[in-house]
Design a protein around this motif. Structure first.
Motif, PDB file in Angstrom:
ATOM      1  N   ALA A  98       0.836  -1.204   0.000  1.00 24.29           N
ATOM      2  CA  ALA A  98       0.000   0.000   0.000  1.00 24.29           C
ATOM      3  C   ALA A  98       0.872   1.256   0.000  1.00 24.29           C
ATOM      4  N   ILE A  99       1.959   1.202   0.782  1.00 23.99           N
ATOM      5  CA  ILE A  99       2.895   2.331   0.788  1.00 23.99           C
ATOM      6  C   ILE A  99       3.543   2.499  -0.584  1.00 23.99           C
ATOM      7  N   LEU A 100       3.911   1.369  -1.201  1.00 24.83           N
ATOM      8  CA  LEU A 100       4.550   1.418  -2.524  1.00 24.83           C
ATOM      9  C   LEU A 100       3.597   1.999  -3.573  1.00 24.83           C
ATOM     10  N   ILE A 101       2.343   1.545  -3.558  1.00 26.77           N
ATOM     11  CA  ILE A 101       1.359   2.064  -4.511  1.00 26.77           C
ATOM     12  C   ILE A 101       1.125   3.554  -4.273  1.00 26.77           C
ATOM     13  N   THR A 102       1.016   3.932  -3.024  1.00 29.66           N
ATOM     14  CA  THR A 102       0.800   5.347  -2.697  1.00 29.66           C
ATOM     15  C   THR A 102       1.942   6.216  -3.227  1.00 29.66           C
ATOM     16  N   TRP A 103       3.152   5.735  -3.082  1.00 28.52           N
ATOM     17  CA  TRP A 103       4.319   6.503  -3.543  1.00 28.52           C
ATOM     18  C   TRP A 103       4.365   6.592  -5.063  1.00 28.52           C
ATOM     19  N   VAL A 104       4.186   5.453  -5.751  1.00 32.88           N
ATOM     20  CA  VAL A 104       4.295   5.435  -7.214  1.00 32.88           C
ATOM     21  C   VAL A 104       3.115   6.166  -7.850  1.00 32.88           C
ATOM     22  N   PHE A 105       1.903   5.816  -7.463  1.00 36.13           N
ATOM     23  CA  PHE A 105       0.728   6.423  -8.091  1.00 36.13           C
ATOM     24  C   PHE A 105       0.584   7.885  -7.682  1.00 36.13           C
ATOM     25  N   GLY A 106       1.056   8.224  -6.464  1.00 33.25           N
ATOM     26  CA  GLY A 106       1.004   9.625  -6.046  1.00 33.25           C
ATOM     27  C   GLY A 106       1.852  10.514  -6.936  1.00 33.25           C
ATOM     28  N   GLY A 107       3.031  10.019  -7.356  1.00 30.65           N
ATOM     29  CA  GLY A 107       3.862  10.789  -8.280  1.00 30.65           C
ATOM     30  C   GLY A 107       3.194  10.996  -9.625  1.00 30.65           C
ATOM     31  N   GLN A 108       2.476   9.975 -10.096  1.00 31.86           N
ATOM     32  CA  GLN A 108       1.774  10.101 -11.372  1.00 31.86           C
ATOM     33  C   GLN A 108       0.626  11.108 -11.268  1.00 31.86           C
ATOM     34  N   ILE A 109      -0.113  11.054 -10.150  1.00 32.72           N
ATOM     35  CA  ILE A 109      -1.205  12.017  -9.968  1.00 32.72           C
ATOM     36  C   ILE A 109      -0.658  13.440  -9.879  1.00 32.72           C
ATOM     37  N   ASP A 110       0.491  13.593  -9.251  1.00 34.19           N
ATOM     38  CA  ASP A 110       1.086  14.919  -9.115  1.00 34.19           C
ATOM     39  C   ASP A 110       1.450  15.511 -10.472  1.00 34.19           C
ATOM     40  N   ARG A 111       1.834  14.641 -11.423  1.00 27.23           N
ATOM     41  CA  ARG A 111       2.154  15.134 -12.771  1.00 27.23           C
ATOM     42  C   ARG A 111       0.884  15.496 -13.532  1.00 27.23           C
ATOM     43  N   VAL A 112      -0.200  14.760 -13.316  1.00 21.49           N
ATOM     44  CA  VAL A 112      -1.457  15.023 -14.031  1.00 21.49           C
ATOM     45  C   VAL A 112      -2.223  16.173 -13.379  1.00 21.49           C
ATOM     46  N   LEU A 113      -2.220  16.220 -12.054  1.00 22.66           N
ATOM     47  CA  LEU A 113      -2.948  17.251 -11.306  1.00 22.66           C
ATOM     48  C   LEU A 113      -1.987  17.945 -10.340  1.00 22.66           C
ATOM     49  N   PRO A 114      -1.101  18.773 -10.867  1.00 23.19           N
ATOM     50  CA  PRO A 114      -0.093  19.408  -9.988  1.00 23.19           C
ATOM     51  C   PRO A 114      -0.707  20.337  -8.943  1.00 23.19           C
ATOM     52  N   GLU A 115      -1.923  20.800  -9.194  1.00 19.04           N
ATOM     53  CA  GLU A 115      -2.531  21.723  -8.241  1.00 19.04           C
ATOM     54  C   GLU A 115      -2.882  21.046  -6.917  1.00 19.04           C
ATOM     55  N   LEU A 116      -2.908  19.709  -6.879  1.00 19.41           N
ATOM     56  CA  LEU A 116      -3.225  19.012  -5.629  1.00 19.41           C
ATOM     57  C   LEU A 116      -2.097  19.094  -4.613  1.00 19.41           C
ATOM     58  N   GLY A 117      -0.884  19.164  -5.071  1.00 21.57           N
ATOM     59  CA  GLY A 117       0.260  19.209  -4.164  1.00 21.57           C
ATOM     60  C   GLY A 117       0.381  17.919  -3.363  1.00 21.57           C
TER      61      GLY A 117
END
Length: 524
Positions: free
Chosen positions: A167-186
């Motif tokens: 779960a930590i691994l998914i959060t880290w990897v997918f969180g980086g992808q979301i940050d690139r698509v939706l940078p306004e989320l921070g």
């Protein structure tokens, strides 16, 4: 994600195993009765009739009374030091196995033996494990598999500790992808990613519940569902009875994952793809599609491997042939994943940019491929081992493994009880009342705690375990039914009775364990 898994030793006593009495120790002890080494044998291998032993049943007559101070051919004092006490197994849980409360077994009954069932009478009681080493404690089934989350349909669902790592691994990897698509989320992008990890494993749980419901529909017991590092496992305790049911049982999991992928796709059409719901729905759609496709690969332990097994089983009529074929395809698949996944990723065939050199992404891809390949390879090997075990399980028969027993009354001194057992060639003691009704079984471990010089003054009733319904097993039990009966009421010894309720003998958990290990080691 592996398909419905049959526990590693199904029907087998699982959990921690206690030390077993070795055959080498048994042979050495038998030598003390003065017979040549050529006449010594282990209880598993030779079942000839001992001198003076009755040859027509497992419950031997006690013989004439002797003075309570008579010295039996027991172990030497140094084999059982004074003051050594054996652990009490404690009260046993009730079970419906065996004759009902209204049945009164008759001690001293001498049933005629089956032609193919010679007796264990080559060694006497005092020189068997009863007089030397403590009997192994019954295996304890491992019930827990992590954090209990609930019991849908009566089946416990556990989350393994490894899930939190992934779960930590998914959060880290997918969180980086979301940050690139939706940078306004921070930093909130990682909260969204954590929600995705939980939602993804919820869909994995739905996948496993599909297997569970199908198993329950076919009246197959399900021990538990476990969510772990690379998906989930439904632990189904029995094999499907027909190849058709096996196919359905395996197919429903990937089918539900495909249905979920389609539902997430329909949800994606109703929202903005660039919004948080859109990103989550797209991720869940793709991940469930990957789960479905990966599990449909035709190799054990995946669902597709069980489907292939069902097809080969249907064609050949032999479930073992289906298992062998699907397991070897699974091993070939493991090698393909190990070699092919990094190559496909580096070439850009999976949608990522082609890599010219060896970077961190390449190393991570190779590590992921190695873990997946190891899981598939190990699962295929376990499937082969389990199939071999199931072929040999019918060889475990209560009637064949039962020790000859001598009935003794509650106030009989231990020395006299052992003398009678030696004279009858028996290896177990059943405590009975004045009417011959069995009350308890004298525990091997308890005998060890009594020094030889005190045995004439120790009554057998003080060393016995009271009989419960679960400690009475039918002489007709065999294979998985026998193991299930022993699992239901863990004990070191069991009273074996005929269908009429008459005593046949005593079954030792140690003997069953040795026979089980021997069956596992025998080639298919």
């Amino acid at each position: 994600m592996a398909g419905p898994e049959h526990p590693e030793e199904p029907g087998e006593p699982t959990g921690n195993r206690a030390p077993r009495t070795s055959d080498e120790t048994d042979a050495a002890e038998s030598g003390t009765v003065g017979r040549p080494p050529a006449e010594q044998a282990s209880p598993r291998e030779t079942r000839g009739t001992a001198p003076h032993a009755p040859s027509d049943g497992r419950t031997a007559d006690a013989g004439p009374d002797a003075p309570s101070g008579s010295r039996e051919a027991g172990p030497s004092p140094d084999a059982a030091p004074a003051g050594r006490t054996a652990p009490d197994p404690g009260p046993q849980p009730p079970s419906t196995t065996g004759p009902g409360p209204g049945t009164t077994p008759t001690a001293g009954h001498r049933p005629a033996p089956e032609p193919d069932q010679p007796h264990h009478t080559d060694r006497t009681l005092a020189h068997s494990p009863l007089g030397k080493e403590p009997a192994p404690q019954p295996p304890v089934e491992q019930q827990r598999g992590g954090l209990l989350m609930g019991r849908p349909f009566g089946v416990p669902v556990y989350v393994a500790p490894s899930w939190f790592l992934v779960a930590i691994l998914i959060t880290w990897v997918f969180g980086g992808q979301i940050d690139r698509v939706l940078p306004e989320l921070g930093a909130a992008s990682y909260l969204v990613s954590l929600f995705f990890a939980v939602a993804f494993y919820a869909s994995v749980l739905v996948h496993e519940l599909a297997h569970t419901l199908a198993a329950l529909r076919f009246k197959l017991p399900v021990r538990r569902i476990q969510l772990q590092f690379f998906g989930g496992v439904s632990e189904i305790e029995k094999e499907a009875e027909t190849p058709g049911r096996e196919f359905v049982l395996a197919f429903v999991g990937p089918l539900l994952s495909l249905v979920l992928s389609g539902l997430f796709y329909l949800g994606l059409l109703a929202v903005d793809p660039g919004s948080v719901p859109g990103v989550l729905l797209a991720g869940l759609m793709i991940s469930n599609l990957i789960v479905a496709v990966f599990n449909l690969l035709p190799g054990l332990p995946l669902d597709g491997g069980r489907m292939l097994r069902a097809v080969v089983w249907k064609i050949t009529g032999k479930p073992m042939s289906g298992t062998v074929a699907a397991a070897w395809v699974g091993r070939a698949l493991a090698i393909s994943v190990l070699v092919g996944l990094p190559l496909l990723t580096q070439s850009g065939a999976l949608g990522s940019d082609a890599a010219d050199g060896v970077g961190m992404d390449t190393v991570l891809d190779a590590l992921l491929a190695a873990i997946l390949a190891a899981i598939i390879w190990t699962g295929a090997g376990n499937s082969l081992r389990m199939a071999r075990l199931r072929e040999h399980l019918p060889e475990l028969r209560a009637r064949a493994l039962t020790r000859r027993a001598v009935p003794v009354e509650t106030d009989t001194p231990l020395s006299e009880a052992l003398r009678r057992a030696n004279a009858a060639g028996a290896r177990a003691l059943v405590v009975v009342d004045a009417d011959g009704t069995p009350l308890s079984l004298v525990r091997e471990a308890a005998i060890v705690g009594v020094p030889e010089h005190r045995r004439p003054w120790v009554a057998v009733s003080g060393l016995a375990q009271d009989l419960t319904d679960g400690m009475r097993v039918s002489a007709e039990l065999a294979g998985e039914e026998l193991l299930e009966a022993l699992r239901a009421a863990p004990a070191t010894e069991y009273l074996v009775v005929e269908a009429t309720g008459e005593i046949y003998g005593v079954l030792s958990a140690a003997d069953v364990e040795r026979a089980f290990v021997k069956a596992m080691a025998r080639p298919a």
